[in-house]
Scaffold this active site. Sequence first.
Site, PDB file in Angstrom:
ATOM      1  N   ASP A   1       3.778   7.699  -9.939  1.00 45.77           N
ATOM      2  CA  ASP A   1       4.884   6.820 -10.340  1.00 45.77           C
ATOM      3  C   ASP A   1       4.683   6.136 -11.691  1.00 45.77           C
ATOM      4  O   ASP A   1       5.374   5.173 -11.988  1.00 45.77           O
ATOM      5  CB  ASP A   1       5.131   5.763  -9.255  1.00 45.77           C
ATOM      6  N   GLU A   2       3.731   6.619 -12.509  1.00 44.06           N
ATOM      7  CA  GLU A   2       3.476   5.996 -13.817  1.00 44.06           C
ATOM      8  C   GLU A   2       3.204   7.057 -14.868  1.00 44.06           C
ATOM      9  O   GLU A   2       2.615   8.085 -14.561  1.00 44.06           O
ATOM     10  CB  GLU A   2       2.196   5.144 -13.783  1.00 44.06           C
TER      11      GLU A   2
ATOM     12  N   ASP B   1       6.486   2.340 -15.496  1.00 48.41           N
ATOM     13  CA  ASP B   1       6.109   2.157 -14.094  1.00 48.41           C
ATOM     14  C   ASP B   1       7.383   2.121 -13.251  1.00 48.41           C
ATOM     15  O   ASP B   1       8.242   1.268 -13.468  1.00 48.41           O
ATOM     16  CB  ASP B   1       5.348   0.829 -13.978  1.00 48.41           C
ATOM     17  N   MET B   2       7.498   3.050 -12.309  1.00 49.61           N
ATOM     18  CA  MET B   2       8.690   3.064 -11.447  1.00 49.61           C
ATOM     19  C   MET B   2       8.653   1.841 -10.527  1.00 49.61           C
ATOM     20  O   MET B   2       7.593   1.472 -10.016  1.00 49.61           O
ATOM     21  CB  MET B   2       8.730   4.353 -10.623  1.00 49.61           C
TER      22      MET B   2
END
Length: 383
Positions: free
Chosen positions: A127-128, A12-13
């Site tokens: 983003d994941e 996860d960013m």
Amino acid sequence: MPDRQRRIAHLDMDAFYASVELLRYPELCGEAVVIGGRSVHQPAIKSDGTRKFAKLRDYVGRGVVTTSTFEARALGVHSAMGMMKAAKLAPEAWLLPADFEAYRHYSRLFKQAVRQIAPQTEDRGIDEIYIDLTDLTQDTQTLAMRIKQAVRDATGLSCSIGIAPNKLLAKIGSELDKPDGITVLSMDDVPTRIWPMAVRKINGIGPKASEKLTALGIPTIGELAKQSQAFLAQHFGKRYSEWLYQAARGLDERAMITSSEPKSISRETTFERDLHVKTDRAKLSDIFTRLCVQLASDLRRKGYVAKTIGVKLRYGDFRILTRDVSLPLATDDADEIRRAAGECLKRAPLEQRLRLLGVRVSALHKKPTQAEEPEAQAALLLG
DNA sequence: TCTGGGGTCCTAGGACCC
DNA sequence: TCTGGGGTCCTAGGACCC
């Protein structure tokens, strides 16, 4: 059936959109920054060459917060909050428009970097990702550190990683040491680390199910694990109750999905003020046409044709209504889409003011190439 | 001035076919 | 004429996720 222990990572960013913006505008590091609204509050360049940013208090409209920096979160501003409400909490926060082009660019960069190390990945949005580490030989901690370094080298951004025997626990794990963390969970950790958590922490238990469970006296995952299948089946559907039973124990056999085709494409817009078909006919008609043209162009860019066309309305009171229709032949033509969507609209009650209008296409097929077109069309016709 | 936009999956009833 | 079961497609709505 997996006959051996898997090693699944969830990456996860960290505060992804906000972090991308800070790469561009480093002078905002350490400041409360809120991202959201439409593309109006673009920073201006002042005569001395420095940038002038908009303040959140200057915002007017119906947008929501897309994301915010940790400094803004400390002031109570969170994703999905109305911007007007956020402006009351943090009037002095800086305001930036969302730039999805840029976020998609950095998304491609970090995913490519991960695949250099571990090619088996599953996309979970911008983003994941999930990463299957099972077949790699290095130890878990080393792999996690290598992946984080590769992401940092490719993007300048940090991420958090959870590693566990399945996707459910890996996803929970990536939240446990944010930002820039690594969390390894085994089945033995479920009673000590998972059971004390709120049921809402399970990916798939949303606001409704969480509220219902809490009302039943089941606020935590541990309490959920104490319930019998029969009890859960009394209060939830068959499938969902069976899933709840497994999830509470940290059990999840879902496979990695390393490639998938889109199922639907949609375009929708919330109006600046609620519109009525009687008094705002021309305006609504323009918006409607624009949505259909965008959708047709989305289809062509991605190389799909659609057999089912639908509309979505949100009324002033937030009720949602959908109507759709299936065509005899799949299409990617804006006029055809508009005609079909127009038929759907005729079946919807339009006495009340509208807040949102959307158009959606589904039952997608890859667009046949020129050469195979007649056969493909015939095949579609004949089913 | 509360509450965006783009998705997936599930459920459930009815039509229609075998 | 009545009875019945399975399978698939279509449509509408809702929960949930990022």
